[in-house]
Design an enzyme around this catalytic site. Structure first.
Site, PDB file in Angstrom:
ATOM      1  N   ARG A 147       0.829  -1.213   0.000  1.00  0.00           N
ATOM      2  CA  ARG A 147       0.000   0.000   0.000  1.00  0.00           C
ATOM      3  C   ARG A 147       0.871   1.275   0.000  1.00  0.00           C
ATOM      4  O   ARG A 147       0.959   1.967  -1.008  1.00  0.00           O
ATOM      5  CB  ARG A 147      -0.959  -0.032   1.200  1.00  0.00           C
ATOM      6  CG  ARG A 147      -2.080   0.977   1.168  1.00  0.00           C
ATOM      7  CD  ARG A 147      -1.705   2.361   1.600  1.00  0.00           C
ATOM      8  NE  ARG A 147      -1.170   2.428   2.949  1.00  0.00           N
ATOM      9  CZ  ARG A 147      -0.609   3.523   3.442  1.00  0.00           C
ATOM     10  NH1 ARG A 147      -0.507   4.619   2.717  1.00  0.00           N
ATOM     11  NH2 ARG A 147      -0.115   3.523   4.673  1.00  0.00           N
ATOM     12  N   ASP A 148       1.566   1.533   1.091  1.00  0.00           N
ATOM     13  CA  ASP A 148       2.355   2.776   1.169  1.00  0.00           C
ATOM     14  C   ASP A 148       3.507   2.706   0.168  1.00  0.00           C
ATOM     15  O   ASP A 148       3.892   3.714  -0.436  1.00  0.00           O
ATOM     16  CB  ASP A 148       2.908   2.950   2.597  1.00  0.00           C
ATOM     17  CG  ASP A 148       3.108   4.413   2.992  1.00  0.00           C
ATOM     18  OD1 ASP A 148       3.076   5.278   2.107  1.00  0.00           O
ATOM     19  OD2 ASP A 148       3.305   4.681   4.195  1.00  0.00           O
TER      20      ASP A 148
ATOM     21  N   HIS B  88       4.875   4.832  12.734  1.00  0.00           N
ATOM     22  CA  HIS B  88       4.940   4.711  11.274  1.00  0.00           C
ATOM     23  C   HIS B  88       5.976   5.726  10.781  1.00  0.00           C
ATOM     24  O   HIS B  88       5.664   6.904  10.603  1.00  0.00           O
ATOM     25  CB  HIS B  88       3.538   5.013  10.721  1.00  0.00           C
ATOM     26  CG  HIS B  88       3.401   4.964   9.240  1.00  0.00           C
ATOM     27  ND1 HIS B  88       2.799   3.918   8.569  1.00  0.00           N
ATOM     28  CD2 HIS B  88       3.758   5.841   8.270  1.00  0.00           C
ATOM     29  CE1 HIS B  88       2.790   4.157   7.272  1.00  0.00           C
ATOM     30  NE2 HIS B  88       3.371   5.328   7.063  1.00  0.00           N
TER      31      HIS B  88
ATOM     32  N   HIS C  84       8.836   7.239   8.220  1.00  0.00           N
ATOM     33  CA  HIS C  84       9.480   7.305   6.897  1.00  0.00           C
ATOM     34  C   HIS C  84      10.939   7.699   7.139  1.00  0.00           C
ATOM     35  O   HIS C  84      11.247   8.421   8.090  1.00  0.00           O
ATOM     36  CB  HIS C  84       8.749   8.309   6.001  1.00  0.00           C
ATOM     37  CG  HIS C  84       7.430   7.767   5.513  1.00  0.00           C
ATOM     38  ND1 HIS C  84       7.268   7.226   4.252  1.00  0.00           N
ATOM     39  CD2 HIS C  84       6.231   7.634   6.124  1.00  0.00           C
ATOM     40  CE1 HIS C  84       6.021   6.798   4.114  1.00  0.00           C
ATOM     41  NE2 HIS C  84       5.356   7.042   5.242  1.00  0.00           N
TER      42      HIS C  84
ATOM     43  N   CYS D 182       4.154   9.177   0.422  1.00  0.00           N
ATOM     44  CA  CYS D 182       2.806   9.647   0.108  1.00  0.00           C
ATOM     45  C   CYS D 182       2.854  10.664  -1.022  1.00  0.00           C
ATOM     46  O   CYS D 182       3.573  11.658  -0.927  1.00  0.00           O
ATOM     47  CB  CYS D 182       2.172  10.269   1.345  1.00  0.00           C
ATOM     48  SG  CYS D 182       0.541  10.934   0.993  1.00  0.00           S
TER      49      CYS D 182
ATOM     50  N   ASN E 113       9.318   4.257   3.459  1.00  0.00           N
ATOM     51  CA  ASN E 113       9.112   3.895   4.863  1.00  0.00           C
ATOM     52  C   ASN E 113      10.383   3.265   5.408  1.00  0.00           C
ATOM     53  O   ASN E 113      11.246   2.821   4.658  1.00  0.00           O
ATOM     54  CB  ASN E 113       8.008   2.832   4.951  1.00  0.00           C
ATOM     55  CG  ASN E 113       6.655   3.367   4.612  1.00  0.00           C
ATOM     56  OD1 ASN E 113       6.320   3.554   3.454  1.00  0.00           O
ATOM     57  ND2 ASN E 113       5.867   3.626   5.636  1.00  0.00           N
TER      58      ASN E 113
HETATM   59  P1  HMG Z   1     -13.320  14.186  -2.821  1.00  0.00           P
HETATM   60  O1  HMG Z   1     -12.994  14.588  -4.200  1.00  0.00           O
HETATM   61  O2  HMG Z   1     -13.526  15.240  -1.783  1.00  0.00           O
HETATM   62  O3  HMG Z   1     -14.515  13.132  -2.827  1.00  0.00           O
HETATM   63  O4  HMG Z   1     -12.135  13.243  -2.343  1.00  0.00           O
HETATM   64  P2  HMG Z   1     -16.073  13.358  -2.874  1.00  0.00           P
HETATM   65  O5  HMG Z   1     -16.652  12.678  -1.661  1.00  0.00           O
HETATM   66  O6  HMG Z   1     -16.411  14.804  -3.127  1.00  0.00           O
HETATM   67  O7  HMG Z   1     -16.488  12.505  -4.166  1.00  0.00           O
HETATM   68  C1  HMG Z   1     -16.106  12.901  -5.483  1.00  0.00           C
HETATM   69  C2  HMG Z   1     -16.213  11.716  -6.417  1.00  0.00           C
HETATM   70  O8  HMG Z   1     -15.284  10.702  -6.022  1.00  0.00           O
HETATM   71  C3  HMG Z   1     -17.568  11.034  -6.444  1.00  0.00           C
HETATM   72  O9  HMG Z   1     -17.725  10.538  -7.790  1.00  0.00           O
HETATM   73  C4  HMG Z   1     -17.394   9.855  -5.542  1.00  0.00           C
HETATM   74  O10 HMG Z   1     -18.247   8.767  -5.828  1.00  0.00           O
HETATM   75  C5  HMG Z   1     -15.964   9.463  -5.821  1.00  0.00           C
HETATM   76  P3  HMG Z   1     -18.644  11.314  -8.831  1.00  0.00           P
HETATM   77  O11 HMG Z   1     -20.002  11.337  -8.189  1.00  0.00           O
HETATM   78  O12 HMG Z   1     -18.026  12.673  -8.958  1.00  0.00           O
HETATM   79  O13 HMG Z   1     -18.513  10.463 -10.050  1.00  0.00           O
HETATM   80  N1  HMG Z   1     -15.361   8.807  -4.669  1.00  0.00           N
HETATM   81  C6  HMG Z   1     -14.804   7.583  -4.675  1.00  0.00           C
HETATM   82  N2  HMG Z   1     -14.633   6.664  -5.621  1.00  0.00           N
HETATM   83  C7  HMG Z   1     -14.050   5.501  -5.256  1.00  0.00           C
HETATM   84  N3  HMG Z   1     -13.640   5.213  -4.004  1.00  0.00           N
HETATM   85  C8  HMG Z   1     -13.792   6.123  -3.021  1.00  0.00           C
HETATM   86  C9  HMG Z   1     -14.390   7.356  -3.351  1.00  0.00           C
HETATM   87  N4  HMG Z   1     -14.681   8.453  -2.614  1.00  0.00           N
HETATM   88  C10 HMG Z   1     -15.268   9.341  -3.428  1.00  0.00           C
HETATM   89  N5  HMG Z   1     -13.402   5.831  -1.777  1.00  0.00           N
HETATM   90  C11 HMG Z   1     -11.268  11.463  -1.023  1.00  0.00           C
HETATM   91  C12 HMG Z   1     -12.096  12.714  -1.041  1.00  0.00           C
HETATM   92  C13 HMG Z   1     -10.997  11.077   0.427  1.00  0.00           C
HETATM   93  C14 HMG Z   1     -12.019  10.344  -1.723  1.00  0.00           C
HETATM   94  C15 HMG Z   1      -9.941  11.744  -1.776  1.00  0.00           C
HETATM   95  O14 HMG Z   1      -9.343  12.853  -1.185  1.00  0.00           O
HETATM   96  C16 HMG Z   1      -8.998  10.601  -1.770  1.00  0.00           C
HETATM   97  O15 HMG Z   1      -9.230   9.583  -2.409  1.00  0.00           O
HETATM   98  N6  HMG Z   1      -7.865  10.722  -1.067  1.00  0.00           N
HETATM   99  C17 HMG Z   1      -6.907   9.632  -0.959  1.00  0.00           C
HETATM  100  C18 HMG Z   1      -5.591  10.130  -0.543  1.00  0.00           C
HETATM  101  C19 HMG Z   1      -4.648   8.977  -0.336  1.00  0.00           C
HETATM  102  O16 HMG Z   1      -4.925   7.820  -0.618  1.00  0.00           O
HETATM  103  N7  HMG Z   1      -3.452   9.307   0.202  1.00  0.00           N
HETATM  104  C20 HMG Z   1      -2.435   8.348   0.475  1.00  0.00           C
HETATM  105  C21 HMG Z   1      -2.706   7.546   1.711  1.00  0.00           C
HETATM  106  S1  HMG Z   1      -2.387   8.439   3.224  1.00  0.00           S
HETATM  107  C22 HMG Z   1      -0.707   8.171   3.545  1.00  0.00           C
HETATM  108  O17 HMG Z   1       0.005   7.682   2.706  1.00  0.00           O
HETATM  109  C23 HMG Z   1      -0.167   8.461   4.915  1.00  0.00           C
HETATM  110  C24 HMG Z   1       0.063   7.215   5.769  1.00  0.00           C
HETATM  111  O18 HMG Z   1       0.967   6.311   5.146  1.00  0.00           O
HETATM  112  C25 HMG Z   1       0.609   7.620   7.149  1.00  0.00           C
HETATM  113  C26 HMG Z   1       1.803   8.561   7.080  1.00  0.00           C
HETATM  114  O19 HMG Z   1       2.814   8.234   6.418  1.00  0.00           O
HETATM  115  O20 HMG Z   1       1.693   9.618   7.707  1.00  0.00           O
HETATM  116  C27 HMG Z   1      -1.260   6.449   6.003  1.00  0.00           C
HETATM  117 MG    MG Z   2       3.132   6.486   5.189  1.00  0.00          MG
END
Ligand code: HMG
Ligand code: MG
Length: 310
Positions: A25-26, A218, A220, A251, A260
């Protein structure tokens, strides 16, 4: 024969640590190209075969935001599974939860931010708005019998806002736990933390009655601090440490987020401290080397490069 560290135990450290593997994933969410489905499935299988008991596999996020993981459904359908191993996935919202429920997922993770800028960039919402988005996810998931982990990003510093105030991290962290998460993983998303900061943060959580049994770390490794930070966390009683095979990852929404902590480097240190992990060093080193070859470049893990056949 593969070299192994010489174990020398240190009083006061845990006897056993659970490594929460986040490579698929990450690790893969930040790759410039989309890794083929078969490679992802083989990676998940190899990690479980190496003895990891938790393998975070993918994210049910918006496929336009993270195209690298747009094949989440397919991966969960084809990947091999080992009894007793947990395969969590990231879920930010109800739409993501619906997708996960359809696939019979049992473990999910929500992911909040301690800073406003990263909450906007990563989730398109404020910190408070993202907690409002998570609340129905955690309650519906818990009702469906799922285990929900919480992540909290930018726990040490944020490239836009500078150092994150410790009291703010504790405040947001407690809100995520109060939603019903069984554990909170403290993310050093851009690797800026140092060991004294880790000790101070964990002490502040303990003062707020959140003990190390509810927390994971967690790290990095952007500035080479991840192992030192891990040791500080172990000294504070932490027994769950996140890592990614080969040290891949980062990320896409956090400037200067690199890989990581490498699982292999962590296993070497833990086994050297006489701490059990259940992970076979030779096997995880082969996996770290194998994924680096698939990605077409050497990975950052020092232990993988020291132990791989030249
Ligand atoms: P948004 O654009 O605000 O979403 O994104 P929305 O609720 O306004 O929806 C817009 C459209 O997206 C809609 O479709 C929804 O159906 C669709 P439309 O009606 O326009 O056709 N939609 C989705 N489709 C599929 N799956 C979904 C989904 N949700 C909405 N789940 C949202 C908000 C949270 C979805 C967006 O910002 C997003 O996907 N963000 C993901 C960011 C991400 O994955 N980041 C990496 C992981 S975090 C990380 O790495 C840190 C970590 O490792 C810890 C650390 O290191 O600190 C964990
Ligand atoms: Mg991370």
């Amino acid at each position: 024969m593969m070299r192994e560290p010489y174990p020398v135990s240190v009083p006061g450290l845990p006897e056993r640590v659970t490594i929460y593997e986040v490579g698929p994933r990450d690790g893969l969410q930040n790759e410039p190209s989309v890794v083929p489905l078969e490679v992802k499935a083989e990676l998940v299988g190899r990690l479980a075969d190496a003895g990891l008991s938790v393998v975070e596999t993918t994210s049910f996020v918006h496929p336009k935001w993270v195209p690298q993981l747009a094949d989440a459904e397919e991966l969960l359908t084809v990947m091999p599974r080992k009894p007793g191993v947990r395969y969590p996935v990231l879920v930010p919202n109800e739409r993501g939860l619906e997708r996960a429920l359809r696939l019979g997922v049992t473990d999910i993770a929500i992911f909040g931010s301690a800073t406003e800028t990263f909450a906007q960039r990563n989730l398109n919402r404020s910190v408070a708005g993202s907690i409002r988005m998570f609340a129905p996810v955690v309650s519906a998931a818990s009702q469906a019998g799922m285990r929900v982990r919480g992540y909290l990003s930018m726990c040490f510093g944020d490239p836009w806002e500078g150092p994150t105030p410790i009291e703010r991290v504790v405040e947001v962290g407690r809100e995520l736990l109060a939603l019903g998460c069984y554990e909170l993983s403290l993310g050093d998303t851009t690797g800026v933390g140092t060991p004294g900061h880790v000790s101070a943060l964990l002490a502040a959580f303990a003062d707020a009655e959140v003990g190390p049994d509810r927390l994971a770390v967690h790290f990095h490794d952007t500035y080479g601090q991840a192992l030192a930070n891990t040791l500080a966390a172990l000294q504070a009683g932490i027994t769950v440490v996140d890592a990614s095979t080969g040290g891949i990852g980062g990320c896409p929404f956090a400037e200067s987020a690199t890989g990581n902590l490498a699982t292999e480097d962590l296993v070497w240190m833990l086994h050297g401290l006489g701490i059990e992990t259940g992970v076979d060093l030779a096997s995880i080193v082969r996996t770290g080397g194998w994924i680096a070859e698939r990605l077409g470049r050497p990975g950052p893990s020092r232990v993988v490069s020291a132990l791989s056949e030249k």
